[in-house]
Design a protein around this motif. Sequence first.
Motif, short mmCIF file in Angstrom:
data_model
loop_
_atom_site.label_atom_id
_atom_site.label_comp_id
_atom_site.label_asym_id
_atom_site.label_seq_id
_atom_site.Cartn_x
_atom_site.Cartn_y
_atom_site.Cartn_z
N VAL A 16 31.97 36.98 36.15
CA VAL A 16 32.29 35.32 37.16
C VAL A 16 30.97 35.16 37.58
O VAL A 16 30.54 34.19 37.66
N ASN A 17 30.53 36.29 37.89
CA ASN A 17 28.83 35.74 38.79
C ASN A 17 27.85 35.49 37.44
O ASN A 17 26.98 34.42 37.57
N PHE A 18 28.17 35.90 36.35
CA PHE A 18 27.45 35.64 35.47
C PHE A 18 27.59 34.21 34.65
O PHE A 18 26.50 33.19 34.78
N ALA A 19 29.39 33.81 34.78
CA ALA A 19 29.38 32.23 34.12
C ALA A 19 28.94 31.18 35.54
O ALA A 19 28.27 30.28 35.35
N ASN A 20 29.20 32.09 36.67
CA ASN A 20 28.12 30.75 37.77
C ASN A 20 26.87 30.51 37.35
O ASN A 20 26.43 29.55 38.02
N GLU A 21 26.12 31.84 37.52
CA GLU A 21 24.56 31.73 37.29
C GLU A 21 23.90 30.54 36.11
O GLU A 21 23.38 29.72 36.52
N LYS A 22 24.94 30.66 35.37
CA LYS A 22 25.05 29.57 34.29
C LYS A 22 25.77 28.53 33.91
O LYS A 22 25.25 27.60 33.10
N LEU A 43 40.79 41.79 27.54
CA LEU A 43 40.11 40.46 28.57
C LEU A 43 40.77 39.10 28.27
O LEU A 43 40.96 38.72 27.35
N ILE A 44 41.75 38.70 29.45
CA ILE A 44 42.17 37.27 29.51
C ILE A 44 40.97 36.76 30.00
O ILE A 44 40.81 36.97 31.95
N CYS A 45 41.36 35.79 30.02
CA CYS A 45 40.28 35.28 30.99
C CYS A 45 40.28 33.05 30.85
O CYS A 45 41.18 32.64 29.10
N SER A 46 39.82 32.45 31.50
CA SER A 46 40.23 31.02 31.35
C SER A 46 39.43 30.29 30.11
O SER A 46 38.16 30.96 30.66
N ILE A 82 29.74 38.42 26.87
CA ILE A 82 31.10 39.33 27.37
C ILE A 82 30.46 40.45 27.08
O ILE A 82 31.45 41.19 28.16
N LYS A 83 30.72 40.91 25.53
CA LYS A 83 30.69 42.36 25.11
C LYS A 83 29.51 43.16 26.58
O LYS A 83 30.70 44.21 26.32
N ASP A 84 28.66 42.77 26.00
CA ASP A 84 27.06 43.30 26.70
C ASP A 84 28.13 44.21 27.80
O ASP A 84 27.82 44.83 28.15
N VAL A 85 28.32 42.28 29.36
CA VAL A 85 28.75 42.87 30.56
C VAL A 85 29.58 44.18 30.26
O VAL A 85 30.04 45.20 31.14
N VAL A 86 30.40 44.04 29.43
CA VAL A 86 31.84 44.91 29.38
C VAL A 86 31.77 45.96 29.35
O VAL A 86 31.96 47.36 29.78
N ILE A 93 33.79 44.75 36.22
CA ILE A 93 33.77 44.07 34.75
C ILE A 93 34.18 42.48 35.35
O ILE A 93 33.24 41.64 34.89
N CYS A 94 35.13 42.10 35.69
CA CYS A 94 35.71 41.28 36.28
C CYS A 94 34.48 40.18 37.26
O CYS A 94 33.54 39.06 36.81
N LYS A 95 33.72 41.30 38.44
CA LYS A 95 33.51 40.33 38.93
C LYS A 95 31.63 39.59 38.30
O LYS A 95 31.16 38.80 39.03
#
Length: 245
Positions: free
Chosen positions: A224-230, A191-194, A206-210, A219-221
Motif C-alpha cells: 500500500v505504501n509503495f502504491a501511494n508513493e507512486k 495475494l488478492i488486491c484491487s 509486487i513479487k519483490d515486496v512479497v 507485505i500488505c502495508k
Amino acid sequence: MIFWGITDKGKLRPNNEDAFFMPDNNEEPLVFIVADGMGGHNGGEIASRIAVDEISSYLYNKKEKLYKEDEIKELIKEAFYFANKKILEKSYSDSECLGMGTTSTVAVIVQKKLFVGHLGDCRLYIIRNQNINQITKDHSLVWELMEQGKINFEEMKLHPMKHIITKALGIEEFSDPDILKVYLEKGDVILICSDGLTSMLSDLEIKDVVEKNKDPEEICKELVNFANEKGGYDNITVVTIIIDY
C-alpha cells in the motif's frame, strides 16, 4: 496459515469504495473477499460493502457444504447471484445508489485447495518458487484487446479505456463469475488486491515486496505504501495469505 488485509483510500480519491473480508480465526473453510465499488453518489462503497457482507454470510451459512468440490463451486456462484440481487435491490430503492456496482474476487481455502470466484478486475495472484502468477483474468475492455492481440500487457496500464469493466455485480445482465481451482503448496503466498494496487505496481514489483517479507501484515502495508508513493491514484486494498502447512 497466516493472513492479513488492509484497505486505503489512496492519495487522490475523497472516499474509499473498496471493501474486503477475511476470517477472524484459522478454522477451515476460510473465505477471503476483495471488492472494488463504482457508481452513484456514494454507491460504490455501498455496493462493495454489500458484496463482501452478503457473499461471506451466504458461504458461511452453508459452510458444511464447503468440503465437496462440486458444491463449493456452485455455492460460490450462488453467492455472487445473491449479492447481485441485493445490490440491485438497494440501487432501485435509493436514488443516490442508482447504477452502482462492484467488482469482486472471492477465495475459499479448504484442505489445501483454493477455489476462486471472480468478476471484474480485482486480481488474485499466487507467488510460488520465486514466480508470480496471476490466477484470475481481468474482465475489462483492455484485457479483451490484449487477448485479441491489439495491445500488449504493458500497454493495458496506459490505455485510455483501461477502467471499462465488462463484468461486475449490480447489473441486470448478470454473467456467471469465473470459478477456478488451484492446489496449494507449503510456502505459497496468495495475494488478492484491487486495481488500485496493480495500476500502480508491476507484477515484478509486487513479487519483490512479497519475497522480502515473511509477515503478511508487513507485505500488505509495504505494498500500500509503495502504491501511494507512486501516485496512489485509486483506492488500494490488499489481502495476503501465507500457506505455512
